[in-house]
Structure formats: structure tokens, C-alpha cells
Design a protein around this motif. Structure first.
Motif, PDB file in Angstrom:
ATOM      1  N   ARG A   1       0.860  -1.185   0.000  1.00 23.04           N
ATOM      2  CA  ARG A   1       0.000   0.000   0.000  1.00 23.04           C
ATOM      3  C   ARG A   1       0.892   1.229   0.000  1.00 23.04           C
ATOM      4  NH1 ARG A   1      -5.131   1.389   0.964  1.00 23.04           N
ATOM      5  NH2 ARG A   1      -5.690  -0.724   1.548  1.00 23.04           N
ATOM      6  N   GLN A   2       0.545   2.157  -0.878  1.00 20.47           N
ATOM      7  CA  GLN A   2       1.201   3.464  -0.912  1.00 20.47           C
ATOM      8  C   GLN A   2       0.068   4.472  -0.975  1.00 20.47           C
ATOM      9  OE1 GLN A   2       1.614   6.292  -2.980  1.00 20.47           O
ATOM     10  NE2 GLN A   2       3.134   7.044  -1.535  1.00 20.47           N
ATOM     11  N   GLY A   3      -0.073   5.261   0.080  1.00 20.60           N
ATOM     12  CA  GLY A   3      -1.203   6.187   0.136  1.00 20.60           C
ATOM     13  C   GLY A   3      -2.487   5.389   0.276  1.00 20.60           C
ATOM     14  N   ASP A   4      -3.432   5.608  -0.636  1.00 25.95           N
ATOM     15  CA  ASP A   4      -4.685   4.867  -0.590  1.00 25.95           C
ATOM     16  C   ASP A   4      -4.786   3.824  -1.704  1.00 25.95           C
ATOM     17  OD1 ASP A   4      -4.923   6.539  -2.732  1.00 25.95           O
ATOM     18  OD2 ASP A   4      -6.891   7.332  -2.202  1.00 25.95           O
ATOM     19  N   THR A   5      -3.655   3.462  -2.289  1.00 25.12           N
ATOM     20  CA  THR A   5      -3.643   2.541  -3.417  1.00 25.12           C
ATOM     21  C   THR A   5      -2.808   1.313  -3.090  1.00 25.12           C
ATOM     22  OG1 THR A   5      -3.782   4.430  -4.911  1.00 25.12           O
ATOM     23  CG2 THR A   5      -3.156   2.333  -5.888  1.00 25.12           C
ATOM     24  N   GLU A   6      -3.313   0.158  -3.489  1.00 26.17           N
ATOM     25  CA  GLU A   6      -2.541  -1.071  -3.355  1.00 26.17           C
ATOM     26  C   GLU A   6      -1.939  -1.422  -4.710  1.00 26.17           C
ATOM     27  OE1 GLU A   6      -4.566  -4.356  -1.582  1.00 26.17           O
ATOM     28  OE2 GLU A   6      -5.045  -3.238   0.244  1.00 26.17           O
ATOM     29  N   TRP A   7      -0.700  -1.910  -4.672  1.00 26.03           N
ATOM     30  CA  TRP A   7       0.045  -2.242  -5.874  1.00 26.03           C
ATOM     31  C   TRP A   7       0.553  -3.677  -5.789  1.00 26.03           C
ATOM     32  CZ3 TRP A   7       1.377   1.267  -9.843  1.00 26.03           C
ATOM     33  CH2 TRP A   7       1.021   2.592  -9.623  1.00 26.03           C
ATOM     34  N   LEU A   8       0.585  -4.342  -6.926  1.00 23.68           N
ATOM     35  CA  LEU A   8       1.287  -5.622  -7.017  1.00 23.68           C
ATOM     36  C   LEU A   8       2.775  -5.326  -6.977  1.00 23.68           C
ATOM     37  CD1 LEU A   8      -0.706  -7.347  -9.899  1.00 23.68           C
ATOM     38  CD2 LEU A   8      -0.790  -7.916  -7.474  1.00 23.68           C
ATOM     39  N   VAL A   9       3.536  -6.225  -6.322  1.00 25.44           N
ATOM     40  CA  VAL A   9       4.973  -5.988  -6.221  1.00 25.44           C
ATOM     41  C   VAL A   9       5.754  -7.255  -6.499  1.00 25.44           C
ATOM     42  CG1 VAL A   9       4.779  -4.112  -4.560  1.00 25.44           C
ATOM     43  CG2 VAL A   9       5.052  -6.432  -3.737  1.00 25.44           C
ATOM     44  N   ARG A  10       7.008  -7.034  -6.849  1.00 25.42           N
ATOM     45  CA  ARG A  10       8.017  -8.091  -6.916  1.00 25.42           C
ATOM     46  C   ARG A  10       9.158  -7.653  -6.027  1.00 25.42           C
ATOM     47  NH1 ARG A  10       8.091  -8.095 -12.934  1.00 25.42           N
ATOM     48  NH2 ARG A  10      10.139  -7.206 -12.632  1.00 25.42           N
ATOM     49  N   GLY A  11       9.698  -8.600  -5.292  1.00 25.60           N
ATOM     50  CA  GLY A  11      10.820  -8.255  -4.431  1.00 25.60           C
ATOM     51  C   GLY A  11      11.129  -9.369  -3.468  1.00 25.60           C
ATOM     52  N   PRO A  12      12.013  -9.107  -2.522  1.00 26.03           N
ATOM     53  CA  PRO A  12      12.387 -10.132  -1.548  1.00 26.03           C
ATOM     54  C   PRO A  12      11.210 -10.437  -0.613  1.00 26.03           C
ATOM     55  CG  PRO A  12      13.377  -8.029  -0.976  1.00 26.03           C
ATOM     56  CD  PRO A  12      12.727  -7.854  -2.316  1.00 26.03           C
ATOM     57  N   ASP A  13      11.177 -11.664  -0.112  1.00 27.44           N
ATOM     58  CA  ASP A  13      10.112 -12.076   0.792  1.00 27.44           C
ATOM     59  C   ASP A  13      10.056 -11.157   2.005  1.00 27.44           C
ATOM     60  OD1 ASP A  13       9.697 -14.094  -0.970  1.00 27.44           O
ATOM     61  OD2 ASP A  13      10.456 -15.704   0.302  1.00 27.44           O
ATOM     62  N   ALA A  14       8.821 -10.777   2.404  1.00 30.65           N
ATOM     63  CA  ALA A  14       8.624  -9.887   3.549  1.00 30.65           C
ATOM     64  C   ALA A  14       7.234 -10.132   4.121  1.00 30.65           C
ATOM     65  CB  ALA A  14       8.768  -8.430   3.129  1.00 30.65           C
ATOM     66  N   PRO A  15       7.090 -10.093   5.457  1.00 33.21           N
ATOM     67  CA  PRO A  15       5.779 -10.282   6.077  1.00 33.21           C
ATOM     68  C   PRO A  15       4.927  -9.013   5.996  1.00 33.21           C
ATOM     69  CG  PRO A  15       7.425  -9.938   7.771  1.00 33.21           C
ATOM     70  CD  PRO A  15       8.158  -9.991   6.462  1.00 33.21           C
ATOM     71  N   VAL A  16       3.634  -9.170   6.279  1.00 33.45           N
ATOM     72  CA  VAL A  16       2.701  -8.050   6.302  1.00 33.45           C
ATOM     73  C   VAL A  16       3.186  -7.016   7.315  1.00 33.45           C
ATOM     74  CG1 VAL A  16       0.328  -7.375   6.852  1.00 33.45           C
ATOM     75  CG2 VAL A  16       0.754  -9.483   5.588  1.00 33.45           C
ATOM     76  N   GLY A  17       3.059  -5.733   6.961  1.00 33.00           N
ATOM     77  CA  GLY A  17       3.446  -4.643   7.846  1.00 33.00           C
ATOM     78  C   GLY A  17       4.866  -4.143   7.634  1.00 33.00           C
ATOM     79  N   THR A  18       5.661  -4.852   6.841  1.00 32.33           N
ATOM     80  CA  THR A  18       7.049  -4.444   6.606  1.00 32.33           C
ATOM     81  C   THR A  18       7.084  -3.185   5.747  1.00 32.33           C
ATOM     82  OG1 THR A  18       7.718  -6.755   6.660  1.00 32.33           O
ATOM     83  CG2 THR A  18       9.279  -5.197   5.688  1.00 32.33           C
ATOM     84  N   ARG A  19       7.934  -2.249   6.129  1.00 37.58           N
ATOM     85  CA  ARG A  19       8.149  -1.042   5.325  1.00 37.58           C
ATOM     86  C   ARG A  19       9.219  -1.353   4.283  1.00 37.58           C
ATOM     87  NH1 ARG A  19       4.645   2.850   5.513  1.00 37.58           N
ATOM     88  NH2 ARG A  19       6.203   4.447   5.278  1.00 37.58           N
ATOM     89  N   MET A  20       8.934  -1.017   3.046  1.00 38.26           N
ATOM     90  CA  MET A  20       9.873  -1.260   1.951  1.00 38.26           C
ATOM     91  C   MET A  20       9.969   0.003   1.118  1.00 38.26           C
ATOM     92  SD  MET A  20       9.230  -5.205   1.000  1.00 38.26           S
ATOM     93  CE  MET A  20      10.933  -5.486   0.628  1.00 38.26           C
TER      94      MET A  20
END
Length: 146
Positions: free
Chosen positions: A111-130
Motif C-alpha cells: 500500500r502506498q497512500g490509498d492505493t494497493e500495488w502488485l509488487v516483486r521483491g524479496p520475501d517480507a511479512p505483512v506490515g514491513t516497510r519497503m
């Protein structure tokens, strides 16, 4: 009534109409044809030129003006004040996002602002800041912040 009208007035009217059309729907094309029509009108007003010769003159002038304009625009490109105006993913590069669907196996959602985006990247749990490192179309590429 139109038979009494001198042909140069038609060329001048066409030039003005093309210039107005360029203002209504800008595209850097009609203005050059307007210039060719106006030049043809001025030549037709100054010299006794047959209508067929005026049409040929307009075609030649249009070709020359378009060629010159293309070369000029290639050397002097129009630089956008905001090059990322229509690139939403590009605007997000460097921004912080929060994982809302765990990134597992290289894919998830953030989530960035009020929008959710599909992502690719290293494994990370919910709530992680990236941090957004790039994008591939509508898929953001994320990484852990430094």
C-alpha cells in the motif's frame, strides 16, 4: 458570389482556419500547414499565379515547411515540465510502501497512500516497510530500505 472572390483570400482563410485548428487541437502539425497556406496566399496576392500553380506551390511549401519544422524540433525538443506526469509507477520510485499481502516467492501487494500495488521483491511479512526501487508496467519492484 464566390466566383468574384480572389483565390488568395481562400488560401489566407485556410491558413487562419488551420492555425485555429492547431490551437483547438495542438499537435505541432497543422500550424506548419497553416504557414504554407498563408505563404501561398501572400504569393498569390502579390503575383498573378494560376490556381493550379497555387496548389503546387502550397504542396511544395507544405513539404518544405514540414521538413524544416521536423529538423528544428529534432534539434530543439520540447522538454516536459513533469516527465513522469503519466508514469504513476515512475513517480513512486524512492517512496516508502507498506506490505499488505506478504511478499512470498517474489510477489505480493503493498500500500502506498490509498492505493494497493502488485509488487516483486524479496520475501517480507505483512506490515514491513519497503522502498520502491523501480517498476515493470503496473508492478512495483521493491527492496528493503537501507
Amino acid at each position: 458570389m464566390l466566383d468574384a472572390l480572389a483565390p488568395h483570400w481562400g488560401w489566407l482563410a485556410l491558413g487562419v482556419a488551420l492555425a485555429i485548428a492547431e490551437l483547438v487541437a495542438p499537435g505541432y502539425f497543422l500550424i506548419w500547414l497553416a504557414a504554407a497556406a498563408l505563404l501561398t496566399g501572400f504569393v498569390a496576392a502579390a503575383l498573378p499565379v494560376a490556381l493550379a500553380a497555387q496548389v503546387v506551390l502550397f504542396a511544395v511549401l507544405a513539404g518544405c515547411v514540414l521538413f524544416a519544422a521536423r529538423r528544428w524540433l529534432a534539434r530543439n525538443p520540447v522538454v516536459s515540465a513533469d516527465p513522469l506526469l503519466n508514469d504513476r509507477g515512475g513517480r513512486l520510485i524512492g517512496q516508502s510502501v507498506t506490505v499488505v499481502q506478504a511478499i512470498d516467492g517474489g510477489g505480493g501487494r503493498v500500500r502506498q497512500g490509498d492505493t494497493e500495488w502488485l509488487v516483486r521483491g524479496p520475501d517480507a511479512p505483512v506490515g514491513t516497510r519497503m522502498r520502491v526501487a523501480g517498476h515493470d508496467g503496473a508492478v512495483l519492484i521493491v527492496e528493503f530500505p537501507d
